[in-house]
Design an enzyme around this catalytic site. Sequence first.
Site, mmCIF file in Angstrom:
data_model
loop_
_atom_site.group_PDB
_atom_site.id
_atom_site.type_symbol
_atom_site.label_atom_id
_atom_site.label_comp_id
_atom_site.label_asym_id
_atom_site.label_seq_id
_atom_site.Cartn_x
_atom_site.Cartn_y
_atom_site.Cartn_z
ATOM 1 N N SER A 267 -45.807 12.764 -11.928
ATOM 2 C CA SER A 267 -45.580 11.913 -13.102
ATOM 3 C C SER A 267 -45.731 12.692 -14.408
ATOM 4 C CB SER A 267 -46.544 10.724 -13.080
ATOM 5 O OG SER A 267 -45.944 9.581 -13.620
ATOM 6 N N LYS B 138 -43.653 6.113 -5.904
ATOM 7 C CA LYS B 138 -43.892 6.417 -7.314
ATOM 8 C C LYS B 138 -45.037 5.556 -7.822
ATOM 9 C CE LYS B 138 -43.347 8.679 -10.982
ATOM 10 N NZ LYS B 138 -44.822 8.573 -11.090
ATOM 11 N N LYS C 208 -39.764 6.633 -14.053
ATOM 12 C CA LYS C 208 -39.274 7.964 -13.666
ATOM 13 C C LYS C 208 -38.419 7.931 -12.402
ATOM 14 C CE LYS C 208 -43.094 10.576 -15.789
ATOM 15 N NZ LYS C 208 -43.959 9.507 -16.298
ATOM 16 N N SER D 289 -44.847 4.549 -15.425
ATOM 17 C CA SER D 289 -44.111 5.702 -14.879
ATOM 18 C C SER D 289 -43.228 5.375 -13.678
ATOM 19 C CB SER D 289 -45.088 6.814 -14.501
ATOM 20 O OG SER D 289 -45.571 7.452 -15.656
#
Length: 365
Positions: free
Chosen positions: A192, A297, A138, A135
Amino acid sequence: MLQQSLSMASVRSWARGLVVVVLGATLAVAGAQAAQRSAQPEKKTKVVAKRANAKASAQAPRKVAKPSKAVRLAAVSSREPVRAVAHRPSHGELAGLRNHSDPLELKSSVALVVDQDTHEVLLSKNDLAVLPIASLTKLMTGLVVSQAQLDLNEPITITEEDIDTEKGSRSRLAVGTTLTRGEMLHLALMSSENRAAHALGRTYPGGLKVFVEQMNVKAKLLGMTDTRYVEPTGLSSKNQSSARDLAVLVNVAHMDPLLRDYSTSPGYEVDLGRKTLQYNNTNLLVKNPSWDIGLQKTGYIAEAGRCLVMQTQIAGRKLIMVFLDSAGKLSRIGDAQRVRQWLETNASFRSSVSGSSPAPGGSNS
C-alpha cells in the site's frame, strides 16, 4: 635631718617600686590584650570555615530514598493531565452503522461474503452503504495500469508531486527514487505504498487527471454505480464505494495474473543501489499457510476505518470477502477468521459444494 633624708629615700624607693609594679601590670595587660587580639583572627577563621563547611554540605547531593510506586503515581496524577489525541469517528460510525449487530458479532460495520462462481450471497451486513474505501482504491489503480498494457520496465522517478499533502503520511520512497513501473505497482498493491500509487497515476499517458478519469470510466463499465474516485492512493475520503461494488472489482481484478501475483506476494526487496528496502504484505493472512488467498487489498484512513477485500477458498468454494469500517487494528483479520470458522462449521455450506443445497444467507442488519 638624717631621719628626713632616710624618709625621702624610702619614699623614692617606694615610688620606684610602685612604678615597676604599675609598669609590670601595664605590660601584663598589654600582653594579654595583644594575645587576645592575635587569638581573635583564628577564632574568626574557624567560624568562617565552619560556615563554609555547612554550605558545602547543603549543596552536596544527598542520597534520597526512591519514592514508592504509589507515591510516584500520586505525583503524576497531581500534574496537569496529558492530552489524548481526539478520536476521529469514521463515516460509518457517524452514520450509526457500528451500532448494527449481526449473528457473528463482526467488528466491521460492513461485511459481504459472496460465492465467486454462483454469485450467491452467503453473508451480508450493510452491504449497500457507501463509505470511504481508503487504500482499497489501489486495486482500481492497479487494474487501470495493468489493462493499459504500459511498459512495466519503464523507469519512474518519485517527485515532489507524489508527497502526501492530504494526510501527511510518510513514505520510504524518497524524492528522487527511481524504480520500474512494475516495481511501483508491486509496492502499491502489496504494501500500500502511497507515493508509488500516485506516481503510477501521474506518469499515465495524459497525466493524473486522465488517469483518475479512467478509474471512474472503468468503474462505470463494471456497473459499480456507488463508486467514485478522485485520486489513485485512497488517502482522500472522497474515494468511496459500497461492499457490493467492491465485490465486483475483486472478481474482475482476480482475473488479472499480475494483480493476483503482486497483491499476494508475502514480501519484496527493492534495490536502491546504496541500500535495499524490505517491504512486507499489509495482510497478515497472506503468510498464514492455512489460508488460500488469490487476491487481497487492505486499507485504512480515519474516515474509512480498517478495510479488507479478499478472494479466497474455503471448503473447496471460491469466495469474495469484503469488510469495511472495522473498529480495531486487527479486527478485520479477526472478522475474516470468524466468517471462515462459521462457514466451515455450517453443514449447509459444506453440502452445497456437492450441489445438494444452497448456503444460508447472512444478516442484513
